[in-house]
Design an enzyme around this catalytic site. Structure first.
Site, PDB file in Angstrom:
ATOM      1  N   ARG A  42      66.626  -4.708 -10.081  1.00  0.00           N
ATOM      2  CA  ARG A  42      65.189  -5.028 -10.144  1.00  0.00           C
ATOM      3  C   ARG A  42      64.375  -3.851  -9.635  1.00  0.00           C
ATOM      4  O   ARG A  42      64.832  -3.079  -8.789  1.00  0.00           O
ATOM      5  CB  ARG A  42      64.897  -6.273  -9.293  1.00  0.00           C
ATOM      6  N   HIS A  85      71.354 -18.366 -18.176  1.00  0.00           N
ATOM      7  CA  HIS A  85      70.339 -18.810 -17.223  1.00  0.00           C
ATOM      8  C   HIS A  85      70.434 -20.308 -16.964  1.00  0.00           C
ATOM      9  O   HIS A  85      70.317 -21.117 -17.870  1.00  0.00           O
ATOM     10  CB  HIS A  85      68.907 -18.454 -17.651  1.00  0.00           C
ATOM     11  N   GLY A  86      70.706 -20.623 -15.718  1.00  0.00           N
ATOM     12  CA  GLY A  86      70.744 -22.024 -15.298  1.00  0.00           C
ATOM     13  C   GLY A  86      71.997 -22.763 -15.750  1.00  0.00           C
ATOM     14  O   GLY A  86      72.066 -23.987 -15.652  1.00  0.00           O
ATOM     15  N   HIS A 100      71.542  -7.145 -11.994  1.00  0.00           N
ATOM     16  CA  HIS A 100      70.145  -6.882 -12.363  1.00  0.00           C
ATOM     17  C   HIS A 100      69.568  -5.905 -11.339  1.00  0.00           C
ATOM     18  O   HIS A 100      69.414  -6.244 -10.169  1.00  0.00           O
ATOM     19  CB  HIS A 100      69.379  -8.210 -12.338  1.00  0.00           C
ATOM     20  N   GLU A 142      71.301  -5.737 -16.302  1.00  0.00           N
ATOM     21  CA  GLU A 142      70.021  -6.369 -16.657  1.00  0.00           C
ATOM     22  C   GLU A 142      68.916  -5.483 -16.132  1.00  0.00           C
ATOM     23  O   GLU A 142      68.964  -5.023 -14.988  1.00  0.00           O
ATOM     24  CB  GLU A 142      69.908  -7.741 -15.988  1.00  0.00           C
ATOM     25  N   GLY A 153      75.473 -16.796 -13.105  1.00  0.00           N
ATOM     26  CA  GLY A 153      75.433 -16.254 -11.756  1.00  0.00           C
ATOM     27  C   GLY A 153      75.353 -17.323 -10.681  1.00  0.00           C
ATOM     28  O   GLY A 153      76.322 -17.586  -9.962  1.00  0.00           O
ATOM     29  N   HIS A 173      73.552 -12.528  -6.481  1.00  0.00           N
ATOM     30  CA  HIS A 173      73.380 -13.329  -5.253  1.00  0.00           C
ATOM     31  C   HIS A 173      74.250 -12.839  -4.101  1.00  0.00           C
ATOM     32  O   HIS A 173      73.947 -13.083  -2.945  1.00  0.00           O
ATOM     33  CB  HIS A 173      73.705 -14.797  -5.515  1.00  0.00           C
ATOM     34  N   GLU A 223      70.278 -12.444 -26.034  1.00  0.00           N
ATOM     35  CA  GLU A 223      70.771 -13.438 -25.079  1.00  0.00           C
ATOM     36  C   GLU A 223      69.729 -14.548 -25.049  1.00  0.00           C
ATOM     37  O   GLU A 223      68.572 -14.321 -24.654  1.00  0.00           O
ATOM     38  CB  GLU A 223      70.960 -12.840 -23.677  1.00  0.00           C
ATOM     39  N   ASN A 227      77.458 -12.876 -13.106  1.00  0.00           N
ATOM     40  CA  ASN A 227      76.330 -12.184 -12.467  1.00  0.00           C
ATOM     41  C   ASN A 227      76.491 -12.293 -10.946  1.00  0.00           C
ATOM     42  O   ASN A 227      76.535 -13.398 -10.388  1.00  0.00           O
ATOM     43  CB  ASN A 227      75.021 -12.842 -12.919  1.00  0.00           C
ATOM     44  N   ARG A 234      65.392  -5.902  -4.663  1.00  0.00           N
ATOM     45  CA  ARG A 234      65.541  -6.962  -3.650  1.00  0.00           C
ATOM     46  C   ARG A 234      67.001  -7.360  -3.424  1.00  0.00           C
ATOM     47  O   ARG A 234      67.326  -7.911  -2.385  1.00  0.00           O
ATOM     48  CB  ARG A 234      64.704  -8.187  -4.019  1.00  0.00           C
ATOM     49  N   THR A 239      63.535 -15.814  -9.787  1.00  0.00           N
ATOM     50  CA  THR A 239      64.571 -15.337 -10.704  1.00  0.00           C
ATOM     51  C   THR A 239      63.861 -15.042 -12.015  1.00  0.00           C
ATOM     52  O   THR A 239      62.661 -15.266 -12.128  1.00  0.00           O
ATOM     53  CB  THR A 239      65.682 -16.393 -10.880  1.00  0.00           C
ATOM     54  N   THR A 240      64.587 -14.503 -13.004  1.00  0.00           N
ATOM     55  CA  THR A 240      63.937 -14.164 -14.267  1.00  0.00           C
ATOM     56  C   THR A 240      63.357 -15.429 -14.901  1.00  0.00           C
ATOM     57  O   THR A 240      64.087 -16.360 -15.219  1.00  0.00           O
ATOM     58  CB  THR A 240      64.965 -13.516 -15.222  1.00  0.00           C
TER      59      THR A 240
HETATM   60  N1  PXP Z   1      71.144 -13.900 -17.922  1.00  0.00           N
HETATM   61  C1  PXP Z   1      70.028 -13.239 -17.540  1.00  0.00           C
HETATM   62  C2  PXP Z   1      69.402 -12.313 -18.523  1.00  0.00           C
HETATM   63  C3  PXP Z   1      69.479 -13.407 -16.250  1.00  0.00           C
HETATM   64  O1  PXP Z   1      68.359 -12.733 -15.895  1.00  0.00           O
HETATM   65  C4  PXP Z   1      70.141 -14.256 -15.339  1.00  0.00           C
HETATM   66  C5  PXP Z   1      69.613 -14.409 -13.950  1.00  0.00           C
HETATM   67  O2  PXP Z   1      69.717 -13.211 -13.275  1.00  0.00           O
HETATM   68  C6  PXP Z   1      71.313 -14.893 -15.768  1.00  0.00           C
HETATM   69  C7  PXP Z   1      71.784 -14.733 -17.074  1.00  0.00           C
HETATM   70  C8  PXP Z   1      72.106 -15.785 -14.861  1.00  0.00           C
HETATM   71  O3  PXP Z   1      71.359 -16.919 -14.540  1.00  0.00           O
HETATM   72  P1  PXP Z   1      71.924 -17.908 -13.425  1.00  0.00           P
HETATM   73  O4  PXP Z   1      71.956 -17.150 -12.137  1.00  0.00           O
HETATM   74  O5  PXP Z   1      70.931 -19.016 -13.423  1.00  0.00           O
HETATM   75  O6  PXP Z   1      73.289 -18.312 -13.866  1.00  0.00           O
END
Ligand code: PXP
Length: 241
Positions: A46, A191-192, A44, A71, A213, A11, A152, A8, A50, A101-102
């Site tokens: 949005r 995520h994370g 993503h 996304e 990401g 950033h 996911e 991702n 942003r 973030t999401t």
């Molecule tokens: N998957 C989804 C659906 C997300 O919305 C995000 C954050 O944009 C990520 C994965 C990646 O998360 P991270 O940036 O924490 O790795």
């Protein structure tokens, strides 16, 4: 089988938008991520634009050589963009304007009709649909009902868990993976996730794709810093003669 890695690059666009400048270009970052072995590129778009801009998504569609995963919220305006761009995959996510973030997964149970309608439209133009949900059986079942090709699993709670809660969070993920498998839907996770917490999840063979990401872009900034400074310093030295 090794899971695929979706990188991702939101950033990268965040840094560019901080100055409303042209660099760093997420399109260039996508090329380098693919050279590094990324199996797909995730962005993503949005509603508030942003970070990733419409221009990025259109160019990435032309340049990404692996797979483009978009996304997106289930909002009409972004659905129209997706149907025009036709990414390989759309990951449906919840979206709040004030969030950093999401936060949390999409409530497919509570929005079954809308999610089903959006999934049907995306699939009708050839886009694979993934629903970003909490590792929760009811959300998995609703995603399958909505016609999703994949779920996911949101790994935020796992990533934020302290030592005491970690086993429980891992068990939630194992159970969700098994439940999704019974329903015949592909399983992704994200995520994370970081260089430090990925291993226990990478051991689960049923998770076919990780989307990461923040941790990768953070590392890219640090591993690239020394070279970037050396290059500027060399210019100063050269110019001074
Ligand atoms: N998957 C989804 C659906 C997300 O919305 C995000 C954050 O944009 C990520 C994965 C990646 O998360 P991270 O940036 O924490 O790795």
């Amino acid at each position: 089988m090794t899971a695929e890695l979706g990188v991702n690059i939101d950033h990268v666009a965040t840094v560019r938008q901080a100055r409303r400048a042209v660099e760093p270009d997420p399109v260039a970052a996508a090329v380098l991520a693919e050279l590094g072995g990324a199996d797909s590129i995730t962005v993503h778009l949005r509603e508030d634009r942003r970070h990733i801009q419409d221009r990025d998504v259109h160019i990435l569609r032309q340049t990404v050589r692996t797979r483009l995963n978009l996304e997106m919220a289930v909002a009409e305006e972004v659905v129209a963009v997706a149907c025009q761009v036709v990414p390989d995959q759309a990951t449906l996510v919840p979206e709040k304007r004030e969030e950093l973030t999401t936060e949390g997964g999409l409530d497919v149970v509570g929005n079954l009709e809308r999610v089903s309608a959006v999934a049907a439209r995306l699939k009708s133009v050839g886009i694979k649909v993934s629903c970003f949900i909490e590792p929760d059986p009811a959300q998995i079942e609703a995603s399958i009902k909505a016609g999703a090709d994949a779920v996911e699993l949101h790994t935020g709670s796992y990533a934020n868990a302290g030592r005491e809660a970690l086993d429980d969070e891992l068990k939630r993920i194992y159970d969700a993976v098994a439940h999704a498998g019974e329903g015949g839907v592909r399983v992704h996770a994200g995520h994370g996730l970081t260089y430090w917490n990925i291993a226990p999840l990478a051991e689960i063979p049923e998770i076919l794709e990780f989307n990461i990401g923040h941790s990768i872009v953070s590392r890219a900034v640090l591993v690239g810093m020394e070279r970037a400074v050396r290059e500027m310093k060399a210019l100063l030295v050269e110019t001074a003669g």
